[in-house]
Structure formats: structure tokens, C-alpha cells
Design a protein around this motif. Structure first.
Motif, PDB file in Angstrom:
ATOM      1  N   VAL A   1      54.782   6.074  32.816  1.00  0.00           N
ATOM      2  CA  VAL A   1      53.776   4.877  31.766  1.00  0.00           C
ATOM      3  C   VAL A   1      53.411   3.573  31.635  1.00  0.00           C
ATOM      4  O   VAL A   1      53.981   2.861  32.531  1.00  0.00           O
ATOM      5  N   ASN A   2      52.164   3.427  31.719  1.00  0.00           N
ATOM      6  CA  ASN A   2      51.327   2.298  32.195  1.00  0.00           C
ATOM      7  C   ASN A   2      52.533   0.845  30.470  1.00  0.00           C
ATOM      8  O   ASN A   2      52.455   1.326  29.850  1.00  0.00           O
ATOM      9  N   ALA A   3      52.255  -0.183  31.509  1.00  0.00           N
ATOM     10  CA  ALA A   3      53.018  -0.939  30.502  1.00  0.00           C
ATOM     11  C   ALA A   3      52.562  -2.728  30.709  1.00  0.00           C
ATOM     12  O   ALA A   3      51.797  -2.548  31.085  1.00  0.00           O
ATOM     13  N   ILE A   4      52.891  -3.629  29.638  1.00  0.00           N
ATOM     14  CA  ILE A   4      52.176  -4.522  29.695  1.00  0.00           C
ATOM     15  C   ILE A   4      53.443  -5.371  30.414  1.00  0.00           C
ATOM     16  O   ILE A   4      54.813  -5.278  29.704  1.00  0.00           O
ATOM     17  N   GLU A  24      53.213  -9.080  31.188  1.00  0.00           N
ATOM     18  CA  GLU A  24      52.703 -10.036  31.022  1.00  0.00           C
ATOM     19  C   GLU A  24      53.273 -10.334  30.073  1.00  0.00           C
ATOM     20  O   GLU A  24      53.855 -10.606  28.684  1.00  0.00           O
ATOM     21  N   HIS A  25      53.166 -11.708  29.846  1.00  0.00           N
ATOM     22  CA  HIS A  25      54.306 -13.455  28.605  1.00  0.00           C
ATOM     23  C   HIS A  25      55.427 -12.800  28.802  1.00  0.00           C
ATOM     24  O   HIS A  25      55.824 -12.958  27.694  1.00  0.00           O
ATOM     25  N   GLY A  26      56.001 -12.498  29.889  1.00  0.00           N
ATOM     26  CA  GLY A  26      57.528 -13.108  30.084  1.00  0.00           C
ATOM     27  C   GLY A  26      57.839 -11.728  29.377  1.00  0.00           C
ATOM     28  O   GLY A  26      59.531 -10.997  29.016  1.00  0.00           O
ATOM     29  N   ARG A  27      57.486 -10.445  29.345  1.00  0.00           N
ATOM     30  CA  ARG A  27      58.474  -9.161  28.540  1.00  0.00           C
ATOM     31  C   ARG A  27      57.809  -8.225  28.924  1.00  0.00           C
ATOM     32  O   ARG A  27      56.769  -8.029  29.257  1.00  0.00           O
ATOM     33  N   ILE A  28      58.838  -6.854  28.658  1.00  0.00           N
ATOM     34  CA  ILE A  28      57.744  -5.384  29.205  1.00  0.00           C
ATOM     35  C   ILE A  28      57.411  -5.112  27.899  1.00  0.00           C
ATOM     36  O   ILE A  28      58.407  -4.604  27.009  1.00  0.00           O
ATOM     37  N   LEU A  29      56.463  -4.813  27.524  1.00  0.00           N
ATOM     38  CA  LEU A  29      55.972  -3.674  26.105  1.00  0.00           C
ATOM     39  C   LEU A  29      55.362  -2.523  26.956  1.00  0.00           C
ATOM     40  O   LEU A  29      54.607  -2.492  27.448  1.00  0.00           O
ATOM     41  N   ILE A  30      55.780  -1.887  26.151  1.00  0.00           N
ATOM     42  CA  ILE A  30      54.679  -0.365  25.916  1.00  0.00           C
ATOM     43  C   ILE A  30      54.135   0.235  25.215  1.00  0.00           C
ATOM     44  O   ILE A  30      54.027   0.120  23.724  1.00  0.00           O
ATOM     45  N   PRO A  31      52.771   0.021  24.984  1.00  0.00           N
ATOM     46  CA  PRO A  31      51.435  -0.076  23.470  1.00  0.00           C
ATOM     47  C   PRO A  31      51.889   1.436  23.052  1.00  0.00           C
ATOM     48  O   PRO A  31      51.930   2.473  23.627  1.00  0.00           O
ATOM     49  N   ALA A  32      51.470   1.329  21.889  1.00  0.00           N
ATOM     50  CA  ALA A  32      51.926   2.091  20.985  1.00  0.00           C
ATOM     51  C   ALA A  32      51.244   3.382  21.832  1.00  0.00           C
ATOM     52  O   ALA A  32      50.879   4.643  21.382  1.00  0.00           O
ATOM     53  N   TYR A  62      62.655   2.167  31.276  1.00  0.00           N
ATOM     54  CA  TYR A  62      62.632   1.490  32.627  1.00  0.00           C
ATOM     55  C   TYR A  62      62.141   2.782  33.874  1.00  0.00           C
ATOM     56  O   TYR A  62      61.149   2.231  34.450  1.00  0.00           O
ATOM     57  N   ARG A  63      62.733   3.695  34.187  1.00  0.00           N
ATOM     58  CA  ARG A  63      62.744   4.169  34.525  1.00  0.00           C
ATOM     59  C   ARG A  63      61.009   5.241  34.661  1.00  0.00           C
ATOM     60  O   ARG A  63      60.308   4.952  35.827  1.00  0.00           O
ATOM     61  N   GLN A  64      60.517   5.301  33.868  1.00  0.00           N
ATOM     62  CA  GLN A  64      59.564   5.732  32.741  1.00  0.00           C
ATOM     63  C   GLN A  64      58.416   4.751  34.088  1.00  0.00           C
ATOM     64  O   GLN A  64      57.729   5.017  34.761  1.00  0.00           O
ATOM     65  N   ILE A  65      58.389   3.801  33.015  1.00  0.00           N
ATOM     66  CA  ILE A  65      57.708   1.905  33.259  1.00  0.00           C
ATOM     67  C   ILE A  65      57.707   2.518  35.143  1.00  0.00           C
ATOM     68  O   ILE A  65      56.695   2.433  35.348  1.00  0.00           O
ATOM     69  N   TYR A  66      58.435   2.529  36.032  1.00  0.00           N
ATOM     70  CA  TYR A  66      58.954   2.057  37.481  1.00  0.00           C
ATOM     71  C   TYR A  66      58.814   3.395  37.813  1.00  0.00           C
ATOM     72  O   TYR A  66      58.149   3.133  39.085  1.00  0.00           O
ATOM     73  N   ALA A  67      58.421   4.019  38.093  1.00  0.00           N
ATOM     74  CA  ALA A  67      58.018   5.374  37.981  1.00  0.00           C
ATOM     75  C   ALA A  67      56.456   5.611  37.761  1.00  0.00           C
ATOM     76  O   ALA A  67      55.641   6.783  38.468  1.00  0.00           O
ATOM     77  N   GLU A  77      50.400   4.568  24.820  1.00  0.00           N
ATOM     78  CA  GLU A  77      51.241   5.305  25.706  1.00  0.00           C
ATOM     79  C   GLU A  77      52.122   6.019  25.240  1.00  0.00           C
ATOM     80  O   GLU A  77      52.317   7.253  25.184  1.00  0.00           O
ATOM     81  N   VAL A  78      52.899   5.670  23.864  1.00  0.00           N
ATOM     82  CA  VAL A  78      53.763   7.217  22.814  1.00  0.00           C
ATOM     83  C   VAL A  78      52.658   8.208  22.593  1.00  0.00           C
ATOM     84  O   VAL A  78      53.077   9.374  22.768  1.00  0.00           O
TER      85      VAL A  78
END
Length: 135
Positions: free
Chosen positions: A34-37, A39-47, A26-31, A49-50
Motif C-alpha cells: 500500500v502506498n502511504a503518505i 510526510e507531515h508527521g503522520r502516516i496516511l493512506i490515500p483513499a 501497518y504491515r501492508q504499508i511496511y510490506a 489506494e483503497v
């Protein structure tokens, strides 16, 4: 590397890939690292990005990178550097003790008279000084 079947990972799964805790993910996302998706009620990190992170990773050669704080201090004006150095010196010696190198009290700041300043007021002066545009 990322599983070819997965399209996206939850922050916990993402962190697990790197051997870290879910909080780290979560810290990587908030900082913004990492780009995250979101929408649709959930936080997802695309493969992707990995894969991007793994491709960007370098080989550690044992040489320390310069500290960010040191680079930031180098950009300060002369007055700001003096304030910063006095603050660091006061932390090393202790509040209210004599600066043996200069023979003056560190707690006395320019233009503040001889009144003893608390640590929080010194930090406030540094923050105000950094808020000004350095020349």
C-alpha cells in the motif's frame, strides 16, 4: 467502498475498512503493498489506494493458488534441490533416524563426513546454497 468525503485514512481506519486490525494496516504499508503518505508527521493512506485495492480484488473461486515455496524450489539447481529434499525428509522422519528409502543417514551431508549435523547447521547449509546463484 471508501467514503467520498475522505481523502486519506490512518492505518487503523484503513484496516477497519477491510475488517482487519491496525497492525495489519501497518504491515501492508511496511510490506510495500500500500502506498502511504508519510510526510507531515503522520502516516496516511490515500483513499485512491483503497479504491485500487478493491478494483484489483478478484472473485474467489475456491481454487488454491500454488504455494510460493514450491515455485521457489523449482528454480533451484539439482544440488540445491537435493539438499532441500533431504532437509524436508529429515523433518518428516526426525533428526538422526535412517532414511529408509535410501538407506543412509539424512543428517550426513555431502562433504561433511559422518559427523551428525544439527538442524541449525542443515538450515545454514540450505541458506548458503540458496545464496549461490542457481543454474
Amino acid at each position: 467502498m471508501a467514503s467520498p468525503n475522505r481523502v486519506a485514512y490512518s492505518p487503523g481506519e484503513f484496516a477497519e475498512l477491510f475488517g482487519k486490525s491496525q497492525t495489519w494496516g501497518y504491515r501492508q504499508i511496511y510490506a510495500g503493498k500500500v502506498n502511504a503518505i508519510t510526510e507531515h508527521g503522520r502516516i496516511l493512506i490515500p483513499a485512491k489506494e483503497v479504491e485500487r485495492i478493491l478494483e484489483k480484488a478478484g472473485i474467489y473461486n475456491g481454487i488454491d493458488k500454488p504455494k510460493q515455496a514450491k515455485a521457489r524450489v523449482e528454480k533451484l539447481s539439482t544440488e540445491q534441490k537435493n539438499i532441500w529434499h533431504r532437509f524436508i525428509q529429515s523433518r518428516r522422519i526426525g533428526a538422526g533416524e535412517q532414511d529408509k528409502a535410501k538407506g543412509t543417514k539424512i543428517s550426513t551431508m555431502p562433504g561433511a563426513g559422518a559427523a551428525k549435523k544439527s538442524r541449525s547447521s542443515v538450515l545454514g547449509q540450505i541458506a548458503r546454497s540458496w545464496g549461490k546463484k542457481s543454474t
